[in-house]
Design a protein around this motif. Structure first.
Motif, mmCIF file in Angstrom:
data_model
loop_
_atom_site.group_PDB
_atom_site.id
_atom_site.type_symbol
_atom_site.label_atom_id
_atom_site.label_comp_id
_atom_site.label_asym_id
_atom_site.label_seq_id
_atom_site.Cartn_x
_atom_site.Cartn_y
_atom_site.Cartn_z
ATOM 1 N N PRO A 173 0.856 -1.010 -0.051
ATOM 2 C CA PRO A 173 -0.137 -0.138 -0.124
ATOM 3 C C PRO A 173 0.992 1.317 0.190
ATOM 4 O O PRO A 173 2.124 1.356 0.341
ATOM 5 N N ASP A 200 -4.648 2.198 -3.846
ATOM 6 C CA ASP A 200 -6.013 2.095 -4.105
ATOM 7 C C ASP A 200 -6.890 2.740 -3.005
ATOM 8 O O ASP A 200 -7.839 3.569 -3.089
ATOM 9 N N ALA A 201 -6.497 2.576 -1.860
ATOM 10 C CA ALA A 201 -7.093 2.732 -0.485
ATOM 11 C C ALA A 201 -7.114 4.555 -0.277
ATOM 12 O O ALA A 201 -8.111 5.134 0.365
ATOM 13 N N GLN A 204 -9.640 5.757 -3.379
ATOM 14 C CA GLN A 204 -10.865 5.515 -3.282
ATOM 15 C C GLN A 204 -11.771 6.347 -2.127
ATOM 16 O O GLN A 204 -11.947 6.020 -1.111
ATOM 17 N N GLY A 207 -14.429 5.299 0.205
ATOM 18 C CA GLY A 207 -14.269 4.208 1.170
ATOM 19 C C GLY A 207 -14.471 4.577 2.443
ATOM 20 O O GLY A 207 -14.135 5.739 2.985
ATOM 21 N N SER A 209 -12.735 3.821 5.135
ATOM 22 C CA SER A 209 -11.573 4.091 5.842
ATOM 23 C C SER A 209 -10.834 5.109 5.065
ATOM 24 O O SER A 209 -9.553 5.280 5.422
ATOM 25 N N TRP A 210 -11.233 5.875 4.131
ATOM 26 C CA TRP A 210 -10.295 6.637 3.383
ATOM 27 C C TRP A 210 -9.625 8.018 4.305
ATOM 28 O O TRP A 210 -8.249 8.170 4.072
ATOM 29 N N GLU A 213 -6.735 6.475 5.952
ATOM 30 C CA GLU A 213 -5.726 6.237 5.074
ATOM 31 C C GLU A 213 -4.871 7.440 4.645
ATOM 32 O O GLU A 213 -3.630 7.258 4.459
ATOM 33 N N GLU A 289 -11.580 8.988 -8.335
ATOM 34 C CA GLU A 289 -10.714 7.832 -8.641
ATOM 35 C C GLU A 289 -10.245 8.107 -10.157
ATOM 36 O O GLU A 289 -9.070 7.792 -10.303
ATOM 37 N N LYS A 327 -11.692 -8.571 3.734
ATOM 38 C CA LYS A 327 -11.742 -8.507 2.037
ATOM 39 C C LYS A 327 -10.809 -9.446 1.510
ATOM 40 O O LYS A 327 -10.154 -10.458 2.136
#
Length: 476
Positions: A173, A200-201, A204, A207, A209-210, A213, A289, A327
């Motif tokens: 990540p 990605d995290a 997004q 999301g 938990s964006w 992150e 995105e 996940k």
């Protein structure tokens, strides 16, 4: 269950026609033992850094492999019974031998699947097992594999040489501090085990938990991500850190292939609004995105990381499994992808830029001949990625060659990627790809469309030359 010994036929996966098979044998012989270039995978960096023994047969071959567990789950076998950890910490089957027995008792479920091919290859070639899995043979096979796994020679670093792996990438990540890769480098393997940047995290924005992150990105980069400008600079800093650690690519697994850029002011305002706690609409999240994929292409021109794009998967399809087990537990379902319109903004801006390189993957076979082969067959920045995930099967690989070669040729493709967490299956996956390519090329020879020496050269290039060229080292 069959009682005959478990063996590997030397002509497995080669063409059935005797004349074509003979040609395929000769081609395959020239590529069978070439080094493996594994530039898209999911073996954890920690495994290499710590070089600890694998736990046992079930933890090596079953529990982490969603190809294996999803088939068992499809027949009503619970994830608890397969030892898949629960997010709430509730107890699951902890007896690895019991998990292994469940797998062996259901061996027939894998008939006709690529998992059967890979596992048989592992059993015979890696673990010297010559019994067909069954309820009766389960414990004996377990003991045989356990003896191999317990050997000091069967550890992640040692397997690099045993499996003939020239280079392998992990997937990490954007928030990774790369400490494991630093340790790998200290042990002299920094050019052989390399990271891949997976943001990605933090892309997004919709999301759950964006925001966390993004905060983590700021902490690891040392750059304030409280605004959009800081966010972009933090991404650039992490990309530089990944390049310094040996990374050659970034990896992006979004639902859509859209790369339409936003106005910078609009992107900044959306970023600030969501960071302040206001949820974006679904379309706003998709737009951000898409914008970040376009921005990634721009950053790739700056730092040289190859951009891997693999959209078209509706991930974690079952909310209950996601909630209970987390996940990536096999409930990921392919959906159609509009590639031609999706990547047009990115390629219109960067597609002919010599600094840019992009590899496009799909599990939507309908776009191979209609969209992806024509794109790869004309844009110098694009290479067409190999069949992966649901398509890295004998028939899927054959269809790929049939659908893509006439438009993209061989030399606008990237070579095989194994895309696996199951370390012991890597040689089997590459072997299957090489056999399918040998068979496809042999058919061209038999039809007098290629000379055999040309076909052999192509087979070598598909196995070695093209993946090396698709993921070149970056000077730093």
């Amino acid at each position: 269950m069959p009682t005959s010994p478990l063996t590997l036929h030397p002509d497995r996966a080669l063409p059935a026609d005797p004349a074509v098979r003979e040609i395929a044998r000769r081609i395959y012989t020239q590529i069978a033992d070439l080094p493996l270039i594994s530039m898209h995978g999911h073996v954890e960096a920690q495994a290499f850094a710590e070089n600890t023994p694998f736990a046992d047969p079930a933890q090596l071959l079953i529990v982490p492999d969603h190809y294996v567990t999803r088939m068992l789950a499809s027949q009503g076998i619970s994830y608890d019974a397969l030892g898949i950890p629960r997010t709430d910490g509730a107890p699951v089957e902890a007896d690895s031998r019991a998990i292994w027995r469940t797998f062996c008792e259901n061996w027939k479920l894998y008939r006709g699947t690529p998992s059967r091919y890979w596992i048989e290859h592992e059993l015979v070639e890696v673990f010297d097992v010559h019994e067909v899995p069954s309820a009766e043979s389960a414990d004996r096979i377990y003991d045989q594999i356990d003896a191999v796994v317990s050997s000091p020679d069967f550890r992640p670093q040692q397997l690099l040489d045993r499996f003939g792996i020239e280079i392998i990438s992990t997937t990490d990540p954007a928030t990774s501090d790369l400490a494991h890769h630093a340790r790998i480098a200290e042990q002299g393997l920094g050019e052989r085990v390399v990271p891949t940047f997976r943001p990605d995290a933090v892309y997004q924005i919709g999301g759950p938990s964006w925001a966390q992150e993004v905060v983590a990105l700021g902490e690891v980069s040392g750059i304030d991500t409280g605004d959009y400008t800081g966010f972009l600079e933090a991404l650039r800093e992490r990309r530089r850190a990944f390049v310094a650690a040996g990374a050659r690519a970034s990896d992006h697994g979004h639902l859509r292939a859209d790369t339409t850029p936003m106005d910078a002011a609009d992107a900044s305002a959306l970023y600030a609004r969501v960071l302040a706690g206001h949820a974006p609409s679904a379309e706003e999240a998709f737009a951000f995105e898409a914008h970040m994929l376009f921005t990634t292409a721009e950053m790739s021109c700056e730092d040289g990381l190859v951009m891997q794009l693999h959209p078209g998967v509706l991930r974690d399809h079952h909310s209950g499994v996601l909630q209970s087990y987390g996940k990536d537990k096999g409930y990921d379902i392919p959906v159609p992808v509009d590639y031609a319109r999706g990547v047009q903004p990115m390629l219109d801006r960067f597609g002919r830029d010599p600094r840019f390189r992009c590899i496009l993957f799909t599990i939507d076979e309908t776009v191979y001949s209609r969209e992806l082969a024509p794109i790869a067959g004309t844009y110098p920045s694009v290479r067409l990625g190999a069949p992966w995930w649901f398509l890295d099967s004998p028939d899927g690989m054959r269809r790929f060659r049939e659908l893509a070669t006439e438009t993209a040729g061989f030399y606008n493709t990237s070579g095989f990627v194994d895309d696996t967490r199951a370390f012991a299956s890597i040689p089997a996956r590459h072997d299957l790809s090489r056999r399918i390519d040998a068979g496809y090329l042999a058919n061209l020879v038999a039809e007098h469309r290629l000379q055999e020496d040309e076909a052999t050269e192509v087979a070598i290039d598909l196995s070695s030359t093209l993946p090396r060229a698709a993921y070149p080292p970056i000077a730093h």
